[in-house]
Design an enzyme around this catalytic site. Structure first.
Site, PDB file in Angstrom:
ATOM      1  N   ASP A   1       0.515  -1.269  -0.022  1.00  0.00           N
ATOM      2  CA  ASP A   1      -0.072  -0.071   0.193  1.00  0.00           C
ATOM      3  C   ASP A   1       0.735   1.342  -0.071  1.00  0.00           C
ATOM      4  OD1 ASP A   1       0.787  -0.261   2.427  1.00  0.00           O
ATOM      5  OD2 ASP A   1      -1.030   0.425   3.473  1.00  0.00           O
ATOM      6  N   GLU A   2       1.955   1.174  -0.365  1.00  0.00           N
ATOM      7  CA  GLU A   2       3.052   2.583  -0.429  1.00  0.00           C
ATOM      8  C   GLU A   2       3.848   2.272  -1.695  1.00  0.00           C
ATOM      9  OE1 GLU A   2       3.801   4.011   4.015  1.00  0.00           O
ATOM     10  OE2 GLU A   2       4.321   1.903   3.805  1.00  0.00           O
TER      11      GLU A   2
END
Length: 408
Positions: free
Chosen positions: A95-96
């Site tokens: 998610d990054e």
């Protein structure tokens, strides 16, 4: 992490204004919270806490079963969108991602404009609202995201290098990237409660403090903490980071119950060894060093070990590695009930060439491994299993439905 919850809310519009969490075992109302949306967090629900505790805090919590493959697919979709704005995209986690848009400004506008365009495109194509931290290097961009962008209405925050002292230094130590609860307690004992306390400490002095507390090998850790507090990061945004050659290949399993009998433990050791060796074969590596880790019950005062040994020759053959795994495990196991086991191969070499022996038909063993791998690749990991995996101790069938220990 709220990414999993964000994906679920995007897929279930009726839950838009409800507290949502993704947890391990919805049916049994057990397990831990893997992700919680901001509404759930406002009730005090936190990642990694037990589901029962979360439901006590928020009885109306909507709990959803994890869908790991779906989250991976959405993450890849988002990465593809980022790559429409710049070719310098580095995946940091599911998610990054880090983006270097220096060369994109003439085409798409200033960084804030680019951030807004990305937000809208990701939202329209995936339903996920992304947060964006903007700065001159990766560490400050991440800090800008974690501390401010995730909490403000626009989901965008710019942290210029010139504003580090004003914005970052007053923050408590536990807000700093790389600092958890245990490290926060260590800093408190050193008299450091804010990020500025770390940043203002001369690096030689901080190293002295770390040596006194953690030992002589802590200089690098001290420098990482000091550089982070000062917002210093020279590392470039590097696409393809996850494509680099691995240093090791390993798998770990938390067991559904206590395993006390050797025959049960052997089943798990064999399953883990098979997964590790299969991964090595898929990636084209053999390992020379095998490691085994174990944690035993009770959780309150667990016992365990992590040990490694060098094998005579590099290998990715399941049976050969399994024999070494058993030697290590039974050399150090204290006979306490086993709750978690891990197997790792390291000191990797290319598997193109291998050592022939007088006592084993290596060609036949490698051919057999190749056939079983092809069957599993085509029909699933549980399509062909060892007989021991069909006993009550076996976990191969259940694990074949999971990614990273969670259901697909």
């Amino acid at each position: 992490m709220s990414f999993y919850a964000s994906v679920e809310k995007a897929d279930h519009p009726g839950c838009k204004n409800k507290p949502v969490a993704v947890a391990g075992s919805v049916e049994r109302r057990s397990g831990i919270i893997l992700a919680a949306c901001p509404i759930a967090k406002s009730y005090g629900v936190t990642t990694a806490e037990r589901l029962g505790e979360a439901l006590n805090k928020c009885p109306d919590l909507v709990v959803m079963r994890p869908r790991m493959q779906h989250y991976i697919d959405v993450s890849l979709m988002i990465t593809k969108i980022y790559e429409e704005f710049t070719d310098l995209v580095e995946v940091f986690s599911i998610d990054e991602q880090f983006l270097d848009v220096t060369g994109s400004v003439p085409f798409f506008g200033d960084p804030v404009t680019i951030a807004k365009s990305i937000q809208q495109k990701v939202l329209s194509q995936t339903g996920v609202w992304v947060r964006v931290g903007i700065s001159s290097n990766k560490i400050l961009a991440k800090i800008a995201t974690d501390i401010w962008a995730k909490k403000n209405e626009s989901g965008i925050f710019t942290l210029p290098k010139t504003e580090v002292e004003a914005f970052l230094w007053p923050q408590p130590v536990n807000k700093m990237f790389g600092v958890g609860s245990r490290m926060t307690a260590h800093f408190a004992r050193l008299g450091m409660t804010t990020i500025g306390d770390i940043a203002r400490t001369p690096l030689p002095r901080l190293k002295d403090k770390f040596r006194a507390r953690f030992g002589k090998q802590s200089d690098i850790h001290a420098e990482v903490m000091w550089r982070t507090a000062n917002g210093l990061d020279d590392s470039p945004v590097t696409p393809g980071t996850f494509n680099a050659a691995p240093k090791s290949v390993g798998h770990m399993m938390t067991l559904p119950r206590d395993y006390t009998e050797s025959i049960e433990v052997d089943t798990i050791l064999l399953e883990l060894t098979e997964e590790v060796c299969r991964d090595c074969r898929r990636k084209g590596y053999m390992g020379r060093v095998v490691s085994v880790s174990c944690m035993c019950s009770p959780y309150e005062t667990p016992t365990g070990f992590s040990r490694q040994m060098k094998m005579p020759d590099p290998t990715n053959n399941t049976n050969a590695v399994y024999e070494a795994v058993k030697i290590l495990f039974y050399r150090y196991w204290d006979k306490m009930p086993v709750r978690r086991v891990g197997v790792t191969l390291s000191n990797l070499v290319d598997d193109e060439g291998y050592q022939l022996t007088l006592f084993e038909d290596q060609v036949k063993s490698r051919a057999l491994d190749k056939v079983t791998d092809k069957i599993k690749d085509r029909y699933g990991s549980a399509a062909i299993v060892r007989a021991s995996s069909l006993t009550t101790a076996g976990q191969a069938a259940d694990r074949s439905m999971k990614i990273g220990g969670h259901y697909r």
